[in-house]
Design a protein around this motif. Structure first.
Motif, short mmCIF file in Angstrom:
data_model
loop_
_atom_site.label_atom_id
_atom_site.label_comp_id
_atom_site.label_asym_id
_atom_site.label_seq_id
_atom_site.Cartn_x
_atom_site.Cartn_y
_atom_site.Cartn_z
N UNK A 312 35.30 44.12 -6.28
CA UNK A 312 35.64 45.40 -6.90
C UNK A 312 36.93 46.00 -6.34
N UNK A 313 37.68 45.19 -5.61
CA UNK A 313 38.91 45.67 -5.02
C UNK A 313 39.86 46.20 -6.09
N UNK A 314 40.43 47.38 -5.83
CA UNK A 314 41.35 47.99 -6.78
C UNK A 314 40.70 49.03 -7.67
N UNK A 315 39.37 49.07 -7.65
CA UNK A 315 38.65 50.09 -8.45
C UNK A 315 38.20 51.20 -7.50
N UNK A 316 39.03 52.18 -7.30
CA UNK A 316 38.75 53.24 -6.34
C UNK A 316 39.30 52.89 -4.97
N UNK A 317 39.29 53.88 -4.09
CA UNK A 317 39.86 53.68 -2.75
C UNK A 317 38.91 52.92 -1.84
N UNK A 318 37.61 53.09 -2.01
CA UNK A 318 36.62 52.38 -1.20
C UNK A 318 35.27 52.53 -1.91
N UNK A 319 34.28 51.85 -1.42
CA UNK A 319 32.97 51.98 -2.03
C UNK A 319 31.87 51.95 -0.97
N UNK A 320 30.78 52.64 -1.29
CA UNK A 320 29.59 52.63 -0.44
C UNK A 320 28.51 51.84 -1.16
N UNK A 321 27.89 50.89 -0.47
CA UNK A 321 26.91 50.01 -1.10
C UNK A 321 25.59 50.12 -0.36
N UNK A 322 24.51 50.31 -1.08
CA UNK A 322 23.18 50.35 -0.46
C UNK A 322 22.22 49.55 -1.31
N UNK A 323 21.16 49.05 -0.66
CA UNK A 323 20.18 48.22 -1.34
C UNK A 323 18.79 48.53 -0.81
N UNK A 324 17.82 48.61 -1.72
CA UNK A 324 16.42 48.78 -1.34
C UNK A 324 15.59 47.78 -2.11
N UNK A 325 14.65 47.16 -1.44
CA UNK A 325 13.75 46.23 -2.11
C UNK A 325 12.74 47.00 -2.94
N UNK A 326 12.04 46.30 -3.82
CA UNK A 326 11.01 46.93 -4.62
C UNK A 326 9.91 47.53 -3.77
N UNK A 327 9.60 46.87 -2.63
CA UNK A 327 8.54 47.38 -1.75
C UNK A 327 8.97 48.70 -1.12
N UNK A 328 10.27 48.82 -0.80
CA UNK A 328 10.77 50.05 -0.18
C UNK A 328 10.79 51.21 -1.16
N UNK A 329 11.07 50.93 -2.43
CA UNK A 329 11.15 51.99 -3.42
C UNK A 329 9.80 52.32 -4.04
N UNK A 330 8.81 51.46 -3.84
CA UNK A 330 7.51 51.67 -4.48
C UNK A 330 7.50 51.25 -5.94
N UNK A 331 8.58 50.60 -6.39
CA UNK A 331 8.68 50.15 -7.77
C UNK A 331 8.64 48.63 -7.81
N UNK A 332 8.55 48.09 -9.01
CA UNK A 332 8.57 46.63 -9.15
C UNK A 332 9.98 46.08 -9.02
N UNK A 333 11.00 46.90 -9.27
CA UNK A 333 12.38 46.43 -9.24
C UNK A 333 13.08 46.88 -7.95
N UNK A 334 13.94 46.01 -7.42
CA UNK A 334 14.81 46.39 -6.32
C UNK A 334 15.96 47.24 -6.88
N UNK A 335 16.67 47.91 -5.99
CA UNK A 335 17.77 48.80 -6.40
C UNK A 335 19.03 48.43 -5.63
N UNK A 336 20.12 48.27 -6.36
CA UNK A 336 21.45 48.09 -5.77
C UNK A 336 22.31 49.24 -6.26
N UNK A 337 22.75 50.07 -5.32
CA UNK A 337 23.53 51.26 -5.68
C UNK A 337 24.92 51.17 -5.08
N UNK A 338 25.93 51.41 -5.92
CA UNK A 338 27.33 51.34 -5.50
C UNK A 338 28.01 52.65 -5.88
#
Length: 381
Positions: A312-338
């Motif tokens: 994603x280089x060049x799209x914005x000055x920087x980015x913050x990336x976080x990830x949670x598994x489905x077990x951590x969120x209590x949902x069936x799907x994991x989450x990838x947030x950028x």
């Protein structure tokens, strides 16, 4: 398996090794001459895939790696290569106790990732009855098929088995095989308690299959005729002292279409020096974790945040990336947030397109509703 001579002859035909000085007589693994060779990195494989292959090999097939060394890469495997890898996987099965009376349900991706195919073929070579099951359909579909198949063995990834564990209704298994991602002690205990079978974990990469646990479960046994394992300093090509930890570096004697010589795994580990209490006289390597921050997603998909940032280089000055598994969120799907800073909504949309095209495993997880991808922009005020 291939000889050292055959591996180096294949490397001489492959553009990936064009800057290596490969002259006969070829060095013996572990020799001083061997230790003077450069090492191969994931970036080298990525560049080779973009540049095109060397000479074509009979029955050549292309697979994606699972991303265990960062950005997924194309891996070329010939039909004879697959036969040799299948033979190694059959050795894994026999060490675990799989045989002609075993009914093995292989619950792994059967498309992009080569692991599903070689797991099926390896069990067949070991004499077992094998039932390949793709991951489509989720827990309900897996349980319906298990009710019909009545497996004695299930082979899958730890994350898939953990997702299934709370809903598993039997049958009680003789053993469970895990692969594709690190197996934590908590996950091992959960899987054994719910499925009833003794868990054997296997270690390797799509680029090079390595070894399997015996009943003692202290490191992974590997066969030197199939793979050469060495431990190097993470920042150099120098070997560490015997028994010390460092980066696991692999050479495959199974692959001719895309020869793998001194491939840096980005995994930390050490070679165990003492004989295994199980009585097997083949060596063991202990996996101790990743060298770089890694997100472990469903289906054994592994992604490094630094590779996302590079994509994603060049799209914005920087980015913050976080990830949670489905077990951590209590949902069936994991989450990838950028979160993209100093970016516009249009750039966030472009980032999503680039990420899904650059990481096909992430795209497949999103398509199957096993991963929720969220990309936000934060404009400069």
């Amino acid at each position: 398996m291939l000889s050292v001579e055959q591996v180096f002859c294949a490397a001489c035909r492959d553009p990936m090794y064009k800057n290596w000085l490969l002259n006969r007589p070829y060095p013996t693994p572990g020799s001083v001459e061997w230790q003077c060779l450069p090492s191969l990195t994931g970036a080298d494989l990525k560049r080779a895939a973009m540049a095109g292959s060397g000479d074509s090999i009979r029955g050549e097939t292309f697979y994606f790696s699972s991303g265990s060394t960062g950005h997924p890469k194309l891996v070329r495997i010939g039909s004879d290569d697959l036969r040799r890898v299948n033979t190694l996987c059959a050795r894994f099965s026999r060490m675990e106790g799989v045989g002609s009376a075993s009914r093995v349900m292989v619950l792994l991706p059967m498309g992009l990732w080569a692991t599903g195919k070689i797991t099926v073929e390896g069990h067949l070579e070991a004499g077992a009855q094998v039932f390949p099951v793709d991951l489509h359909g989720g827990v309900d579909a897996w349980q319906r098929l298990a009710d019909e198949i009545r497996p004695t063995v299930i082979s899958s990834t730890p994350s898939v088995l953990q997702a299934w564990a709370p809903h598993y209704r039997g049958p009680k298994l003789e053993l469970v095989e895990t692969t594709g991602e690190p197996l934590l002690n908590e996950a091992r205990h959960t899987i054994e308690a719910r499925f009833g079978g003794f868990v054997h974990d296997a270690y390797g990469l799509s680029e090079c299959v390595v070894g399997v646990e015996c009943a003692v479960r202290s490191g992974f046994h590997y066969w030197p005729d199939a793979v050469h394992v060495e431990i190097l300093e993470p920042k150099s090509d120098r070997p560490v002292a015997p028994g010390a930890d460092g980066e696991i570096v692999l050479t495959s004697f199974m692959q001719e279409a895309m020869p793998i010589i001194r491939y840096r795994s980005s995994d930390r580990g050490r070679i165990l020096q003492k004989p295994c209490p199980c009585g097997e006289d083949i060596p063991r390597v202990l996996f101790e974790g990743r060298l770089a921050e890694t997100f472990f997603m469903p289906r054994g998909v592994q992604v490094m945040p630094d590779d996302i940032r590079e994509e994603l280089q060049g799209l914005g000055s920087c980015c913050r990336i976080s990830h949670e598994s489905g077990r951590e969120t209590g949902n069936t799907a994991a989450v990838l947030e950028i979160v993209l800073f100093e970016a516009t909504p249009d750039q966030a949309a472009e980032a999503r397109d680039k990420l899904l095209s650059g990481f096909p495993d992430i795209a497949e997880l999103c398509h199957e509703n096993e991963l929720r991808l969220s990309i936000f922009s934060r404009e400069l005020l």
